[in-house]
Design a protein around this motif. Structure first.
Motif, short mmCIF file in Angstrom:
data_model
loop_
_atom_site.label_atom_id
_atom_site.label_comp_id
_atom_site.label_asym_id
_atom_site.label_seq_id
_atom_site.Cartn_x
_atom_site.Cartn_y
_atom_site.Cartn_z
N THR A 67 15.26 46.08 27.64
CA THR A 67 14.11 46.15 27.43
C THR A 67 12.99 45.13 28.23
O THR A 67 12.08 45.55 29.11
N ASN A 68 13.62 43.93 28.07
CA ASN A 68 12.89 42.59 28.61
C ASN A 68 13.12 42.37 29.85
O ASN A 68 12.34 42.16 30.84
N ALA A 69 14.26 42.96 30.29
CA ALA A 69 14.94 42.60 31.91
C ALA A 69 13.78 43.70 32.57
O ALA A 69 13.48 43.52 33.72
N VAL A 70 13.83 44.87 32.08
CA VAL A 70 12.96 45.70 32.87
C VAL A 70 11.46 45.59 32.90
O VAL A 70 10.57 45.67 33.87
N ASN A 71 11.04 45.17 31.80
CA ASN A 71 9.58 44.69 31.51
C ASN A 71 9.15 43.49 32.75
O ASN A 71 8.23 43.37 33.37
N PHE A 72 10.27 42.74 32.88
CA PHE A 72 10.15 41.57 33.81
C PHE A 72 9.97 42.34 35.33
O PHE A 72 9.23 41.27 36.33
N GLN A 73 10.32 43.49 35.60
CA GLN A 73 10.08 44.09 36.99
C GLN A 73 8.60 44.59 37.04
O GLN A 73 8.74 45.03 38.15
N ASP A 74 8.26 44.79 35.90
CA ASP A 74 6.66 45.29 36.17
C ASP A 74 5.72 44.16 36.65
O ASP A 74 4.67 44.05 36.00
N ASN A 75 6.16 43.96 38.03
CA ASN A 75 5.19 42.70 38.48
C ASN A 75 4.88 43.15 39.97
O ASN A 75 4.07 42.54 40.70
N MET A 76 5.20 44.29 40.50
CA MET A 76 5.11 45.03 41.93
C MET A 76 4.89 46.24 41.71
O MET A 76 5.73 46.93 40.82
N ASN A 77 4.05 46.72 42.31
CA ASN A 77 3.72 48.39 42.49
C ASN A 77 5.08 49.16 42.79
O ASN A 77 5.82 48.52 43.81
N GLY A 78 5.37 50.09 42.01
CA GLY A 78 6.69 50.77 42.09
C GLY A 78 7.93 50.32 41.79
O GLY A 78 9.01 51.14 41.61
N LEU A 79 8.04 48.93 41.47
CA LEU A 79 9.28 48.34 41.13
C LEU A 79 9.95 48.77 39.93
O LEU A 79 10.97 49.47 39.81
N CYS A 80 9.21 48.70 38.94
CA CYS A 80 9.61 49.11 37.52
C CYS A 80 10.18 50.62 37.57
O CYS A 80 11.08 50.90 36.93
N ALA A 81 8.98 51.38 37.84
CA ALA A 81 9.29 52.82 37.71
C ALA A 81 10.42 53.17 38.55
O ALA A 81 11.17 54.14 38.43
N GLY A 82 10.28 52.69 39.82
CA GLY A 82 11.68 53.09 40.60
C GLY A 82 12.93 52.55 40.33
O GLY A 82 13.79 53.41 40.38
N LEU A 83 13.03 51.38 39.70
CA LEU A 83 14.51 51.15 39.39
C LEU A 83 14.75 51.87 37.95
O LEU A 83 16.01 52.30 37.81
N GLY A 84 13.58 52.23 37.48
CA GLY A 84 14.20 53.34 35.98
C GLY A 84 14.25 54.65 36.57
O GLY A 84 15.18 55.24 35.99
N LEU A 85 13.82 55.15 37.75
CA LEU A 85 14.31 56.40 38.09
C LEU A 85 15.62 56.31 38.34
O LEU A 85 16.49 57.25 38.06
N ILE A 86 16.01 55.48 39.24
CA ILE A 86 17.20 55.27 39.85
C ILE A 86 18.14 55.12 38.71
O ILE A 86 19.34 55.87 38.60
N GLY A 87 17.97 54.09 37.85
CA GLY A 87 19.13 54.14 36.69
C GLY A 87 19.25 55.31 35.80
O GLY A 87 20.25 55.94 35.25
N GLY A 88 18.04 55.91 35.52
CA GLY A 88 17.92 57.27 34.72
C GLY A 88 18.72 58.23 35.48
O GLY A 88 19.53 59.10 34.76
#
Length: 245
Positions: A67-88
């Motif tokens: 949860t915190n590792a992914v939360n840390f990715q929410d610092n650039m447009n599209g990064l957190c959501a993009g990585l979440g999409l790939i992992g999911g």
């Protein structure tokens, strides 16, 4: 029910943090209570150890870390959501191969939601996840990594239970790097993602990300695309072995 309840609780915690700027201590307490509730519902990591205490401890640690590792990715447009999409998508694909169609459906719903969100977030940033959204993405990725059967009669290699570590290697490695960077700078490796108000030593992960972007010439888009490209490259190694086995 436990997954939906946990996701809603994480959303509420993140929104509260966005509005009230919670301290790292209270955010951690909230995340731990949610993770404990999910573990108590029966969604737990076992890893061949028949000990309820071990199972609870590993499950809570896993949910908090991802949860915190992914939360840390929410610092650039599209990064957190993009990585979440790939992992999911990888978890959905694997669950489908194992015949766990309910898990696969949940994972595909998760990725579908992110597919719908991404065009509004990348590259121009018309809307943002915020702490509420990034908490939900991280929590669901953590749960989706627990639900599929990575070790089964069809896949008897015990090391395959470590596959989620490969699939989530990019955000987990970034979390470790942030902790080491903060320690090197003499800062506490807390859960806060927001930059410090003091000019001397910014502590938030956003500040560290901005420093990395500045070193790349100030361009966010190449950094976002590079991280997204790294994740499927790492996960593809596991998938290739999975098909070969």
């Amino acid at each position: 029910t436990a997954i939906l309840g946990g996701a809603l609780a994480m959303l509420a915690l993140g929104i509260l943090d966005d509005r009230r700027d919670l301290s790292a201590k209270w955010k951690f307490v909230g995340q731990m209570l949610i993770a404990l509730a999910v573990a108590a519902s029966g969604i737990r990591v076992t890893i061949f150890v028949e000990s309820p205490l071990f199972s609870y401890a590993v499950t809570v640690l896993w949910i908090l870390t991802v949860t915190n590792a992914v939360n840390f990715q929410d610092n650039m447009n599209g990064l957190c959501a993009g990585l979440g999409l790939i992992g999911g998508w990888f978890f959905a694909w694997h669950a489908g191969l194992e015949g766990q169609y309910l898990v696969a459906s949940l994972a595909f719903l998760f990725t579908g939601a992110l597919v719908g969100f991404l065009p509004f977030n990348f590259p121009r940033g018309g809307v943002f996840l915020g702490d509420g959204g990034s908490h939900v993405v991280g929590f669901l990725l953590a749960v989706l990594a627990i639900l599929p059967d990575f070790y089964s009669a069809a896949s008897p290699q015990k090391w395959l239970v470590l596959a989620p570590l490969l699939v989530l290697a990019v955000p987990l490695a970034d979390l470790v790097s942030v902790i080491f960077i903060r320690r090197r700078l003499g800062q506490a490796p807390g859960l806060s993602q927001k930059p410090s108000t003091t000019a001397a030593a910014p502590q938030g992960h956003d500040a560290l990300a901005r420093r990395r972007i500045a070193e790349m010439g100030g361009k966010q888009r190449p950094a976002t695309l590079a991280k997204r490209a790294a994740w499927p490259t790492v996960a593809r190694r596991w998938l290739g072995h999975r098909r070969a086995g």
